[in-house]
Design a protein around this motif. Structure first.
Motif, short mmCIF file in Angstrom:
data_model
loop_
_atom_site.label_atom_id
_atom_site.label_comp_id
_atom_site.label_asym_id
_atom_site.label_seq_id
_atom_site.Cartn_x
_atom_site.Cartn_y
_atom_site.Cartn_z
N LEU A 12 4.85 6.05 4.25
CA LEU A 12 3.71 5.47 4.75
C LEU A 12 2.26 6.96 4.77
O LEU A 12 1.98 7.82 5.48
CB LEU A 12 3.04 4.95 6.36
CG LEU A 12 3.72 4.18 6.76
CD1 LEU A 12 4.24 3.40 7.71
CD2 LEU A 12 3.95 3.24 6.35
N HIS A 14 -1.95 7.46 4.95
CA HIS A 14 -2.95 7.29 5.78
C HIS A 14 -4.20 7.65 4.69
O HIS A 14 -4.27 8.90 5.27
CB HIS A 14 -3.07 7.41 7.09
CG HIS A 14 -1.90 6.19 7.95
ND1 HIS A 14 -2.40 4.73 8.41
CD2 HIS A 14 -0.66 6.68 8.31
CE1 HIS A 14 -0.97 5.16 8.22
NE2 HIS A 14 0.00 5.63 8.35
N TRP A 23 -0.44 -1.24 -1.19
CA TRP A 23 -0.50 -1.49 0.36
C TRP A 23 -0.53 -1.99 1.11
O TRP A 23 -0.03 -3.12 0.66
CB TRP A 23 -2.04 -1.84 -0.19
CG TRP A 23 -3.37 -2.28 1.36
CD1 TRP A 23 -3.22 -3.11 2.28
CD2 TRP A 23 -3.18 -1.51 1.60
NE1 TRP A 23 -3.99 -3.12 3.15
CE2 TRP A 23 -4.32 -1.94 3.61
CE3 TRP A 23 -3.55 -0.12 2.41
CZ2 TRP A 23 -4.36 -1.68 4.38
CZ3 TRP A 23 -4.33 0.42 2.89
CH2 TRP A 23 -5.03 0.00 4.41
N SER A 27 1.59 -2.47 8.52
CA SER A 27 0.83 -1.22 8.69
C SER A 27 -0.91 0.01 8.23
O SER A 27 -0.68 0.13 8.96
CB SER A 27 2.00 0.34 7.99
OG SER A 27 3.56 -0.65 7.80
N ASN A 28 -1.03 -1.14 7.88
CA ASN A 28 -2.65 -0.70 7.58
C ASN A 28 -2.60 0.63 6.97
O ASN A 28 -3.34 1.33 7.09
CB ASN A 28 -3.68 -0.77 8.59
CG ASN A 28 -4.67 -1.00 8.49
OD1 ASN A 28 -5.60 -1.49 7.54
ND2 ASN A 28 -6.02 -0.13 8.86
N ALA A 29 -1.77 0.44 5.58
CA ALA A 29 -1.18 1.64 4.51
C ALA A 29 -0.60 2.16 3.23
O ALA A 29 -0.09 0.64 3.56
CB ALA A 29 -0.70 2.93 5.93
N TYR A 30 -1.31 2.83 2.77
CA TYR A 30 0.16 2.70 1.91
C TYR A 30 1.11 3.24 1.85
O TYR A 30 0.98 4.27 2.62
CB TYR A 30 -0.90 3.28 0.58
CG TYR A 30 -2.08 2.93 -0.19
CD1 TYR A 30 -2.05 2.23 -1.00
CD2 TYR A 30 -3.36 3.62 0.61
CE1 TYR A 30 -3.37 1.88 -1.40
CE2 TYR A 30 -4.82 3.01 0.57
CZ TYR A 30 -5.13 1.99 -0.70
OH TYR A 30 -5.90 1.59 -1.40
N ARG A 31 2.18 2.31 1.27
CA ARG A 31 3.97 3.26 1.00
C ARG A 31 4.16 3.03 -0.03
O ARG A 31 3.72 2.22 -0.91
CB ARG A 31 4.17 1.60 2.38
CG ARG A 31 5.70 1.66 2.53
CD ARG A 31 6.47 0.75 3.19
NE ARG A 31 5.77 0.57 4.24
CZ ARG A 31 6.86 0.39 5.87
NH1 ARG A 31 7.08 1.93 5.70
NH2 ARG A 31 5.62 -0.09 6.69
#
Length: 446
Positions: A12, A14, A23, A27-31
């Motif tokens: 993840l 952030h 996106w 998780s409100n993050a890039y993975r």
């Protein structure tokens, strides 16, 4: 600040988008897949971004060192791997010392290391060698055992099942018999490991399905290769290959032609051209829906069994046994039935995948000590297992696989003073075996 966190085989990110990421709204993050960890860190450093890196949770480990000296070509292979950024596949023939090279790499990296192998036998073999060289407890993941140590050996099957938990525990991963890695399922092992340092080992890089192209992404491409021919005479024994062509009996020939004609007629009537292994796979898939295709494939199989198990092969084998009385010999077949027939008729110890582990170990040890001069086996000794020195090999039957041929040849090439090895290849005249032989021999004739 960009924050990096390991999460079940992924990373993840952030704070900023990085290459090979997407996106993740949950998780409100890039993975990104864990395999891109080193690339992500390099990207962020080159971008001069401040990083909070919480990806690796390495197992505490001592400083690794071994005293074993490498041969010149092993040093060249290791240097090529170091120059390639400590990533890539090394291709060396069976018996050329790939394991020793890997152990030297472990000592140079001196970080927690995971070694992934295809079989339990190889897992045990690596454990023995690693324990001997590094004098520490070696972890095992396979056969129902789950022990995590600074150096851990896992089977592909268990690594696939447990990779989410193992993914950030190691800085270095070695894939033994790396040609297995691109297979569906196993490919996720490499994708979900964050280990920045990667080494692949194999005697044969190419896969017939072309999936070896994935290795560049998963491990790093082929960065060093030496063939049997290049090492024979100096680091491996000199060898010759003698092809012996035998005839089917009249009864066998009649039945072979009958069965093979059923197969060929179906191809002709269905306007099917088999120009590649992929075409044959399509035919196999078709047989699940088309009864005529299934009948044709069964007829092909029956014809092939007749050719591979021709009675005249046993007569020729008897002549070879008499000619090489007292020499250490390995006899290879395609099917277990022929293994058991040879074992019974010639009183030769056998090893197949059905042989209990204790019996297999005992047979190999007696072969090593010279109490047994001959072993007959199917595919179980083709790959990886450390087989004691032999000077004569006999291929009674096999596939057209270049890999299988190279591995079987390698079993008789361990270097010994004044040793000259010979590999007999016995094939049946005027059958599909002729083309099979031509395909596999191309492995050393290219």
């Amino acid at each position: 600040m960009v924050k990096l966190i390991y999460d079940k085989g992924t990373i993840l990110v952030h704070g900023v988008r990085v290459p090979n990421s997407y996106w993740d709204t949950r998780s409100n993050a890039y993975r990104a897949l864990a395999m891109y960890y080193a690339d992500i860190v390099d990207f962020l450093k080159c971008s001069k971004m401040e990083i909070s890196d919480n990806v690796l949770d390495l197992i505490p480990c001592p400083v690794f060192s071994i005293k074993t000296e490498l041969r010149d070509y092993q040093e060249d292979a290791l240097n090529a791997w170091l120059d390639a950024g400590r990533r890539g596949v090394i291709v060396l023939p069976t018996g050329a010392g790939k394991t020793i090279l890997a152990l030297k790499a472990i000592s140079l990296i001196s970080e927690p290391t995971l070694i992934v192998v295809p079989t339990l036998d190889l897992m045990d073999q690596w454990q023995t060698q690693l324990s001997k060289e590094f004098k520490i407890k070696i972890g095992l993941y396979g056969g129902g055992v789950h022990e995590l140590e600074p150096i851990t050996v896992a089977t592909y099957d268990t690594a696939y099942l447990r990779v989410e938990k193992l993914g950030n525990k190691f800085a270095f991963v070695i894939f033994d018999e790396v040609h297995h890695l691109p297979a569906p399922g196993y490919i996720h092992i490499a994708e979900m490991l964050a280990a920045p340092y990667r080494m692949g080992l194999t005697a044969t890089y190419e896969r017939e399905d072309g999936l070896h192209s994935e290795l560049d992404r998963l491990v790093g491409g082929k960065i060093f290769e030496l063939t049997v021919g290049e090492l024979a005479g100096n680091h491996l024994a000199n060898f010759i290959i003698e092809k012996i062509v035998v005839d089917l009996s009249p009864k066998e020939k009649e039945e072979y032609e009958k069965q093979y004609r059923i197969y060929l007629d179906y191809l002709a009537q269905s306007n099917i051209s088999l120009k590649s292994p992929r075409d044959f796979k399509k035919l196999v898939f078709r047989s699940g829906k088309d009864p005529r295709a299934r009948k044709a494939l069964l007829a092909r199989h029956r014809a092939r069994v007749i050719a591979l198990n021709a009675s005249s092969k046993l007569k020729t084998l008897r002549e070879i046994l008499e000619k090489h009385a007292g020499d250490r010999m390995l006899i290879f077949t395609e099917y277990n039935d022929l293994v058991y027939m040879i074992s019974k008729n010639f009183l030769i110890p056998s090893i197949t995948h059905k042989t209990p582990k204790n019996e297999r170990v005992e047979n190999l040890e007696k072969f090593r000590k010279g109490k047994y001069k001959i072993l007959v086996t199917s595919k179980v000794l083709d790959e990886g297992i450390d087989v004691p020195e032999a000077s004569v090999g006999v291929i009674l039957s096999g596939t057209g696989s270049r890999r299988e041929f190279i591995q079987r040849l390698g079993r008789i090439l361990r270097r010994k003073e004044n040793k000259s090895a010979i590999l007999y290849e016995i094939i049946t005249k005027a059958t599909s075996e002729v083309a099979t032989s031509r395909r596999r021999r191309s492995a050393i004739e290219d």
